[in-house]
Design an enzyme around this catalytic site. Structure first.
Site, short mmCIF file in Angstrom:
data_model
loop_
_atom_site.label_atom_id
_atom_site.label_comp_id
_atom_site.label_asym_id
_atom_site.label_seq_id
_atom_site.Cartn_x
_atom_site.Cartn_y
_atom_site.Cartn_z
N GLU A 58 0.83 -1.21 0.00
CA GLU A 58 0.00 0.00 0.00
C GLU A 58 0.86 1.26 0.00
O GLU A 58 0.57 2.21 -0.73
CB GLU A 58 -0.92 0.03 1.24
CG GLU A 58 -1.86 -1.13 1.34
CD GLU A 58 -1.34 -2.27 2.21
OE1 GLU A 58 -2.14 -3.05 2.70
OE2 GLU A 58 -0.13 -2.39 2.40
N CYS A 86 -2.50 -2.83 7.64
CA CYS A 86 -2.02 -2.66 9.01
C CYS A 86 -2.24 -1.20 9.43
O CYS A 86 -2.70 -0.37 8.64
CB CYS A 86 -0.53 -3.03 9.09
SG CYS A 86 0.55 -1.86 8.22
#
Length: 152
Positions: A58, A86
């Site tokens: 990401e 996360c």
């Protein structure tokens, strides 16, 4: 840039990117960022390759997308990733002002969207994207399970 793809196709591309990462020894997580149904960034985990604990799919895709469109605000962009982000990645998604987040497998241990700290529900979160979970969940979960099974 690829135009005219659909949401499942974008997750398929993220899954393909994840598979390639797994073949190179990285944890198989793939991410794509789309604007107006046009692919603007794709990335896979590179924490081992880059020797960088922040080189999550990401983060790398957000960096590429921001560079591609020339702004750090990705307000009209959607992010597809094979695993629930996360806390670090959820924060980056928030700061980038990603419009929609689509993710595959849930991550009860390290996830921060619908698991763990639930970052987007935090009062300190500046922006929360629309969240769509379980997109390509079965394939993403199987890919991760097989990767870690082979390493044990």
């Amino acid at each position: 840039m690829i135009r005219g793809m659909t949401a499942p196709s974008f997750m398929d591309l993220a899954l393909k990117t994840a598979k390639n990462a797994g073949k190179s020894g990285e944890v198989p997580i793939g991410c794509v960022i789309v604007r107006n149904y046009e692919l603007i960034a794709t990335a896979a985990n590179r924490t081992l390759t880059d020797r960088d604990p922040t080189a999550h799919a990401e983060i790398l895709a957000i960096r590429l997308a921001a560079e591609s469109i020339g702004t750090e605000r990705l307000v009209d962009c959607d992010l597809y990733v094979t695993l629930e982000p996360c806390t670090m990645c959820a924060a980056a998604i928030s700061f980038a002002r990603i419009r929609r987040l689509y993710y595959g497998a849930a991550d009860p241990k390290g996830g921060a969207v619908e698991s763990g700290v639930r970052f987007f529900a935090s009062p300190t979160c500046h922006h929360a994207p629309e969240v769509y979970s379980a997109v390509g969940e079965s394939e993403a979960a199987t890919l991760l399970r097989e990767f870690f099974k082979a390493r044990r």
